[in-house]
Design an enzyme around this catalytic site. Structure first.
Site, PDB file in Angstrom:
ATOM      1  N   TYR A   1     -26.346 -29.841  43.523  1.00 47.89           N
ATOM      2  CA  TYR A   1     -27.521 -30.118  44.358  1.00 47.89           C
ATOM      3  C   TYR A   1     -28.533 -30.958  43.576  1.00 47.89           C
ATOM      4  CZ  TYR A   1     -31.493 -29.207  47.488  1.00 47.89           C
ATOM      5  OH  TYR A   1     -32.551 -29.338  48.346  1.00 47.89           O
TER       6      TYR A   1
ATOM      7  N   ASP B   1     -26.814 -34.575  62.898  1.00 42.02           N
ATOM      8  CA  ASP B   1     -26.481 -33.397  62.089  1.00 42.02           C
ATOM      9  C   ASP B   1     -24.991 -33.109  62.277  1.00 42.02           C
ATOM     10  OD1 ASP B   1     -28.624 -30.866  61.111  1.00 42.02           O
ATOM     11  OD2 ASP B   1     -26.458 -30.579  61.041  1.00 42.02           O
TER      12      ASP B   1
END
Ligand code: UDP
Length: 319
Positions: free
Chosen positions: A145, A31
């Site tokens: 997105y 991450d």
């Protein structure tokens, strides 16, 4: 199994890491902490079966194997978060997905893409089955997105057909639960944050638009079923209980016992009017269906936020 989870410090990713470690898998969580939080994985940090690597998946990732699977979840996920990072969202959906696919190919690992109900856009078909191609504005604000995830699906399919990567695509419908960031601007966190702090609940538009909300534990079970299968998908994962946004505000006022008012704000551009998954495929191919109803899931989520008063900062509005 040893499994790479990209976006593993995010809301959904961290619950997936928890569940995989709990069943005996070894997990490497990658991450970049742009929207993920170390607090989400704090409990896992002491486990020998868990490793955290802070890295940006849009840059090439080189880690020693073996890996049996890659679950690719890395991406900003709430509208205000991806609208704040349009270019990064496009990059992680495209270059990030390509790097994660290459990684899976190199390690001959199963690859599962966390796609989204947003590939259906503002749907003309209701409820949405997987063979519906969607209705997306390619240059609207949400396109960073939606189109990134659509491209990620195309990239995943092409790696399956040309390089024989064992890929699977799940399309995730709105998911909620403990550990969501109260400030990321989604409906459940905004309403709960507002209800618990006595602020008005901000309903966008007239509140007649609908969403179908899935509790995180159910969703994670579905992702794991997909990791364990050889299904290519796409497979919808979501709860079929459909609520109008206004009714959800009422439900959250009821569950919290809050006296907050409801305030109406403008509807964001291209906000989908309705959304409900057809989940027959998940049931047939993964023997998966949700078990936790919305009222119960909201109750659990409210209890969690009540136990974390530090979380109750000002919610983020995108209208
Ligand atoms: N919404 C709302 N008030 C808020 C946040 C969201 O009315 O404070 C609405 C939003 O317009 C949308 C729905 O709730 O119709 C779900 O929004 P969310 O951002 O959670 O996810 P989306 O499904 O739009 O990606």
């Amino acid at each position: 199994m040893r499994i790479l989870v990209t976006g593993g410090a995010g809301f959904l990713g961290s619950h997936l890491c928890d569940a995989l470690v709990a069943r005996g898998d070894a997990v490497v969580c990658v991450d970049d902490l742009s929207t993920g939080r170390t607090g989400n994985i704090a409990r896992l940090q002491g486990e020998t079966a868990f490793e955290f690597v802070e890295a940006d998946i849009t840059r090439d990732l080189d880690l020693p194997g073996p890996f049996a699977a890659v679950a690719h979840l890395a991406s900003p996920a709430s509208p205000p978060q991806y609208l704040r990072r349009p270019l990064q969202t496009l990059a992680v959906g495209s270059s990030g997905t390509e790097n994660a696919l290459r990684f899976a190919h190199r390690h001959q690992a199963r690859f599962v893409l966390a796609s989204t109900s947003e590939v259906y856009g503002d749907p003309h078909v209701h409820p949405q089955p997987e063979d519906y191609w969607g209705h997306v504005n390619p240059i609207g604000p949400r396109s960073v997105y939606d189109e990134a995830k659509r491209f990620a699906e195309a990239l995943t399919s092409a790696h399956r057909t040309t390089l024989e990567v064992d890929t699977g695509i799940v399309r995730i419908f709105n998911t909620y639960g403990p550990r969501m960031s109260i400030g990321d601007g989604r409906i459940v966190t905004n309403f709960i944050g507002q209800a618990l702090t006595g602020r008005p609940l901000t309903v966008y538009g007239d509140g007649s638009q609908t969403r179908s909300l899935c509790y995180v534990d159910d969703l994670v079970r579905g992702i794991i079923a997909m990791i364990d299968s050889t299904e290519p998908g796409p497979i919808n994962l979501g709860n079929t209980e459909e609520y109008a946004v206004g009714s959800l505000a009422e439900l959250i006022l009821e569950v919290t016992g809050s006296a907050s008012a409801i305030e109406y704000l403008p509807l964001p551009v291209d906000d989908p009017a309705r959304r409900r998954p057809v989940i027959d495929r998940a049931l047939e191919r993964l023997s998966w269906e949700p078990e936790i109803g919305v009222r119960e899931g909201i109750r659990r989520t409210v209890d969690w936020f009540r136990s974390q008063p530090g979380e109750l900062i000002e919610p983020l509005n995108c209208a």
